[in-house]
Design a protein around this motif. Structure first.
Motif, PDB file in Angstrom:
ATOM      1  N   GLU A   1      -3.050  -3.953   7.672  1.00 59.53           N
ATOM      2  CA  GLU A   1      -4.249  -3.360   8.275  1.00 59.53           C
ATOM      3  C   GLU A   1      -5.469  -4.259   8.097  1.00 59.53           C
ATOM      4  O   GLU A   1      -6.444  -4.159   8.854  1.00 59.53           O
ATOM      5  CB  GLU A   1      -4.524  -1.967   7.707  1.00 59.53           C
ATOM      6  CG  GLU A   1      -4.592  -1.879   6.208  1.00 59.53           C
ATOM      7  CD  GLU A   1      -3.262  -1.574   5.535  1.00 59.53           C
ATOM      8  OE1 GLU A   1      -2.227  -1.988   6.087  1.00 59.53           O
ATOM      9  OE2 GLU A   1      -3.273  -0.930   4.470  1.00 59.53           O
ATOM     10  N   ASP A   2      -5.427  -5.164   7.125  1.00 59.92           N
ATOM     11  CA  ASP A   2      -6.527  -6.119   6.944  1.00 59.92           C
ATOM     12  C   ASP A   2      -6.714  -7.015   8.171  1.00 59.92           C
ATOM     13  O   ASP A   2      -7.811  -7.508   8.417  1.00 59.92           O
ATOM     14  CB  ASP A   2      -6.263  -7.025   5.730  1.00 59.92           C
ATOM     15  CG  ASP A   2      -6.502  -6.328   4.397  1.00 59.92           C
ATOM     16  OD1 ASP A   2      -6.732  -5.103   4.402  1.00 59.92           O
ATOM     17  OD2 ASP A   2      -6.454  -7.008   3.358  1.00 59.92           O
ATOM     18  N   LYS A   3      -5.630  -7.241   8.912  1.00 62.37           N
ATOM     19  CA  LYS A   3      -5.700  -8.186  10.031  1.00 62.37           C
ATOM     20  C   LYS A   3      -6.639  -7.717  11.131  1.00 62.37           C
ATOM     21  O   LYS A   3      -7.254  -8.544  11.812  1.00 62.37           O
ATOM     22  CB  LYS A   3      -4.300  -8.392  10.615  1.00 62.37           C
ATOM     23  CG  LYS A   3      -3.298  -9.034   9.674  1.00 62.37           C
ATOM     24  CD  LYS A   3      -1.935  -9.153  10.339  1.00 62.37           C
ATOM     25  CE  LYS A   3      -0.893  -9.743   9.404  1.00 62.37           C
ATOM     26  NZ  LYS A   3       0.445  -9.824  10.051  1.00 62.37           N
ATOM     27  N   THR A   4      -6.766  -6.406  11.291  1.00 64.52           N
ATOM     28  CA  THR A   4      -7.518  -5.873  12.428  1.00 64.52           C
ATOM     29  C   THR A   4      -8.753  -5.079  12.031  1.00 64.52           C
ATOM     30  O   THR A   4      -9.487  -4.628  12.905  1.00 64.52           O
ATOM     31  CB  THR A   4      -6.607  -4.975  13.280  1.00 64.52           C
ATOM     32  OG1 THR A   4      -6.057  -3.932  12.463  1.00 64.52           O
ATOM     33  CG2 THR A   4      -5.473  -5.785  13.898  1.00 64.52           C
ATOM     34  N   GLU A   5      -8.992  -4.909  10.753  1.00 67.20           N
ATOM     35  CA  GLU A   5     -10.133  -4.091  10.330  1.00 67.20           C
ATOM     36  C   GLU A   5     -11.454  -4.777  10.688  1.00 67.20           C
ATOM     37  O   GLU A   5     -11.674  -5.946  10.337  1.00 67.20           O
ATOM     38  CB  GLU A   5     -10.068  -3.825   8.827  1.00 67.20           C
ATOM     39  CG  GLU A   5     -11.138  -2.859   8.345  1.00 67.20           C
ATOM     40  CD  GLU A   5     -10.946  -2.489   6.890  1.00 67.20           C
ATOM     41  OE1 GLU A   5     -11.937  -2.518   6.132  1.00 67.20           O
ATOM     42  OE2 GLU A   5      -9.793  -2.173   6.494  1.00 67.20           O
TER      43      GLU A   5
ATOM     44  N   SER B   1       0.832  -1.198   0.000  1.00 74.21           N
ATOM     45  CA  SER B   1       0.000   0.000   0.000  1.00 74.21           C
ATOM     46  C   SER B   1       0.870   1.252   0.000  1.00 74.21           C
ATOM     47  O   SER B   1       0.558   2.246  -0.655  1.00 74.21           O
ATOM     48  CB  SER B   1      -0.942  -0.001   1.205  1.00 74.21           C
ATOM     49  OG  SER B   1      -0.226  -0.259   2.388  1.00 74.21           O
TER      50      SER B   1
ATOM     51  N   THR C   1      -7.703   8.080  10.002  1.00 68.47           N
ATOM     52  CA  THR C   1      -6.541   7.307  10.446  1.00 68.47           C
ATOM     53  C   THR C   1      -5.890   6.530   9.317  1.00 68.47           C
ATOM     54  O   THR C   1      -4.736   6.100   9.454  1.00 68.47           O
ATOM     55  CB  THR C   1      -6.924   6.310  11.560  1.00 68.47           C
ATOM     56  OG1 THR C   1      -7.760   5.270  11.004  1.00 68.47           O
ATOM     57  CG2 THR C   1      -7.656   6.999  12.687  1.00 68.47           C
ATOM     58  N   ARG C   2      -6.595   6.379   8.214  1.00 64.14           N
ATOM     59  CA  ARG C   2      -6.107   5.502   7.149  1.00 64.14           C
ATOM     60  C   ARG C   2      -5.608   6.247   5.905  1.00 64.14           C
ATOM     61  O   ARG C   2      -4.834   5.681   5.126  1.00 64.14           O
ATOM     62  CB  ARG C   2      -7.207   4.517   6.746  1.00 64.14           C
ATOM     63  CG  ARG C   2      -7.608   3.533   7.838  1.00 64.14           C
ATOM     64  CD  ARG C   2      -6.593   2.438   8.056  1.00 64.14           C
ATOM     65  NE  ARG C   2      -6.588   1.533   6.920  1.00 64.14           N
ATOM     66  CZ  ARG C   2      -7.391   0.467   6.811  1.00 64.14           C
ATOM     67  NH1 ARG C   2      -8.245   0.168   7.782  1.00 64.14           N
ATOM     68  NH2 ARG C   2      -7.336  -0.300   5.755  1.00 64.14           N
TER      69      ARG C   2
ATOM     70  N   GLN D   1      -5.980   1.804   0.013  1.00 58.79           N
ATOM     71  CA  GLN D   1      -4.787   0.958   0.040  1.00 58.79           C
ATOM     72  C   GLN D   1      -4.036   0.955  -1.285  1.00 58.79           C
ATOM     73  O   GLN D   1      -2.816   0.738  -1.298  1.00 58.79           O
ATOM     74  CB  GLN D   1      -5.172  -0.478   0.397  1.00 58.79           C
ATOM     75  CG  GLN D   1      -5.524  -0.679   1.862  1.00 58.79           C
ATOM     76  CD  GLN D   1      -5.957  -2.103   2.145  1.00 58.79           C
ATOM     77  OE1 GLN D   1      -6.594  -2.751   1.320  1.00 58.79           O
ATOM     78  NE2 GLN D   1      -5.603  -2.617   3.320  1.00 58.79           N
TER      79      GLN D   1
ATOM     80  N   LYS E   1     -11.737 -10.866   4.903  1.00 55.17           N
ATOM     81  CA  LYS E   1     -10.315 -10.864   4.541  1.00 55.17           C
ATOM     82  C   LYS E   1     -10.047 -11.609   3.242  1.00 55.17           C
ATOM     83  O   LYS E   1      -9.142 -11.251   2.482  1.00 55.17           O
ATOM     84  CB  LYS E   1      -9.494 -11.475   5.679  1.00 55.17           C
ATOM     85  CG  LYS E   1      -9.518 -10.672   6.975  1.00 55.17           C
ATOM     86  CD  LYS E   1      -8.717 -11.361   8.070  1.00 55.17           C
ATOM     87  CE  LYS E   1      -8.660 -10.523   9.347  1.00 55.17           C
ATOM     88  NZ  LYS E   1     -10.004 -10.272   9.914  1.00 55.17           N
TER      89      LYS E   1
END
Length: 451
Positions: A359-363, A21, A82-83, A56, A368
């Motif tokens: 960031e996919d891990k916690t969104e 990203s 934040t992103r 991303q 996923k």
């Protein structure tokens, strides 16, 4: 050096330890491009999912968010800040018309409930934006035709959220199995969904929460007493706001098969079913339905049940292609090819990109396994915005798949098969059915086909 070539070379030469990203952002910035300004209409579950995948893969600037739920849009604004690279919080609106009045966005994402797809998408095209619109593109066939006409009239790039066309392992299945002729003659495709996804509750009607503009949420749909089932995510249980499981899940698989096999319009559609098991819930969509889409020498047969067990637990939602040389099963999670006569079988699983995009891990609530497909779909959308070519899920393709699914529901409703004339855009020799191609709009909203 053009932007796409620069991006490709930048990514190819980057070290593996840097997130992709970040590399995308650096490549675009080095190429001297001004970031695209983006607005999202419908900031709920999938709206955020789509928008954050776009963030991303490109250094866009998200400037505006719109939702009739004040809490939802405020939460989305905090998350986006934040992103995105600028860390700026987007402006927020409760009415998409006020957002579009600003005339300061290049891309508009429409991720509303289905009954709210057509009007904001067309208004965004008229304003001059390129549009991403979720599937199905509308709740009736006349809406879809109006959206297609608007895209062509205003020369807008419109990508529909049928991201199976950008799913890496499904692209591989199409290219390595179907296009190489390993199935031989394909004479039947079964598509299906056995998820228990239909709402089963029966809560009483109530007063809308103070943070929700329920009048605006309803928009052109019939105004019914507020019920907690409809918001935020279970509005699909009601035909007033969508087209049931056929409109939600069949449209993905039918569109996938059409893309993999290069099919156009079906000639005839026949469907039957209804509420056969769950007769106590408030939901009014079918819990059991079959539909046959006749493409001449190829029938595509859809089945859904929101009860019972799937025939194959590994493929509860997917497609099975039957050829005289082999069989291919395909889903969002994998594909399996089995040749006739004991040849070499092939199994491929979805590849999630959790290390490339950590960031996919916690969104929250992110699918996923679908995120790579959305990113690929967004990249195709961006490339076509630059080239002004049609994207892989162009609005015309979305219109064909959406219309086919709506015709299936009309066939079930009327109790007869329907022959579709794609040139005339009407059902052959069936005046009663043709009257159902356009739903009535609640005043003061005007149907785009009447504009």
């Amino acid at each position: 050096m053009n932007r796409r070539r620069f991006l490709s070379q930048s990514l190819a030469g980057a070290s593996a330890g840097v997130a992709l990203s970040t590399l995308h952002a650096r490549a675009f910035a080095a190429a001297g491009d001004k970031p695209k300004r983006v607005a999202l209409i419908g900031s709920g579950w999938y709206g955020k999912s789509d928008l954050l995948r776009l963030v991303q893969v490109s250094p866009v600037e998200v400037v505006s968010l719109c939702d009739v739920d004040k809490n939802m849009v405020a939460e989305a604004a905090e998350l986006v800040a934040t992103r995105q690279a600028s860390k700026k919080k987007p402006r927020t609106y409760g009415d998409y018309r006020e957002l579009l009045k600003e005339k300061d966005v290049d891309i508009v994402l429409v991720d509303t409930p289905d009954h709210w797809h057509a009007l904001p998408a067309i208004a965004a095209m008229e304003m001059g934006a390129d549009v991403w619109v979720q599937k199905p593109i509308g709740v009736d066939i006349a809406e879809g035709k109006a959206m297609l006409d608007a895209a062509r009239k205003h020369k807008r790039v419109v990508q529909v959220g049928t991201q199976r066309r950008s799913t890496p392992h499904l692209i591989q299945a199409r290219d390595r199995i179907i296009k190489e002729g390993k199935l031989g003659k394909i004479a039947l495709v079964e598509i299906y969904c056995y998820y228990h996804m239909r709402a089963k509750e029966n809560p009483p009607d109530s007063t809308p929460p103070d943070y929700l503009d329920y009048e605006m949420w309803t928009g052109p749909a019939p105004l019914k007493p507020y019920n907690s089932l409809v918001h935020p995510r279970r509005w699909r249980a009601f035909n007033e706001y969508g087209n049931g499981i056929v409109g939600d899940m069949c449209v993905h698989m039918l569109d996938m098969v059409r893309w993999m096999m290069d099919l156009g319009w079906p000639q005839r559609i026949e469907s039957s079913g209804g509420i056969l098991v769950d007769k106590n819930s408030r939901a009014n969509i079918s819990d059991t339905q079959t539909a046959t889409f006749d493409f001449g020498d190829l029938p595509i047969v859809w089945t859904h049940r929101s009860w019972g067990a799937p025939p194959d637990p590994q493929y509860p939602w997917g497609a099975t292609f039957y050829g005289d040389k082999g069989t291919l099963r395909a889903s969002v999670n994998s594909y399996d090819f089995k040749p006739m006569g004991g040849g070499q079988a092939e199994h491929v699983d979805v590849k999630m990109e959790l290390e490339e995009f950590p960031e996919d891990k916690t969104e929250k609530d992110l699918e996923k396994h679908v995120a790579p497909a959305i990113r690929g779909h967004m990249k195709d959308f961006l490339a076509c915005i630059e080239s002004r070519n049609k994207p892989v899920a162009d609005i015309e393709q979305g219109h064909i798949s959406t219309t086919s699914c709506i015709l299936a529901n009309l066939s079930m409703q009327l109790g007869r098969s329907l022959t579709w004339d794609s040139a005339a855009h009407k059902i052959v020799n069936d005046d009663a059915a043709n009257k159902l191609l356009k739903r009535p709009y609640r005043a003061p909203w005007k149907h785009p086909a009447d504009a």
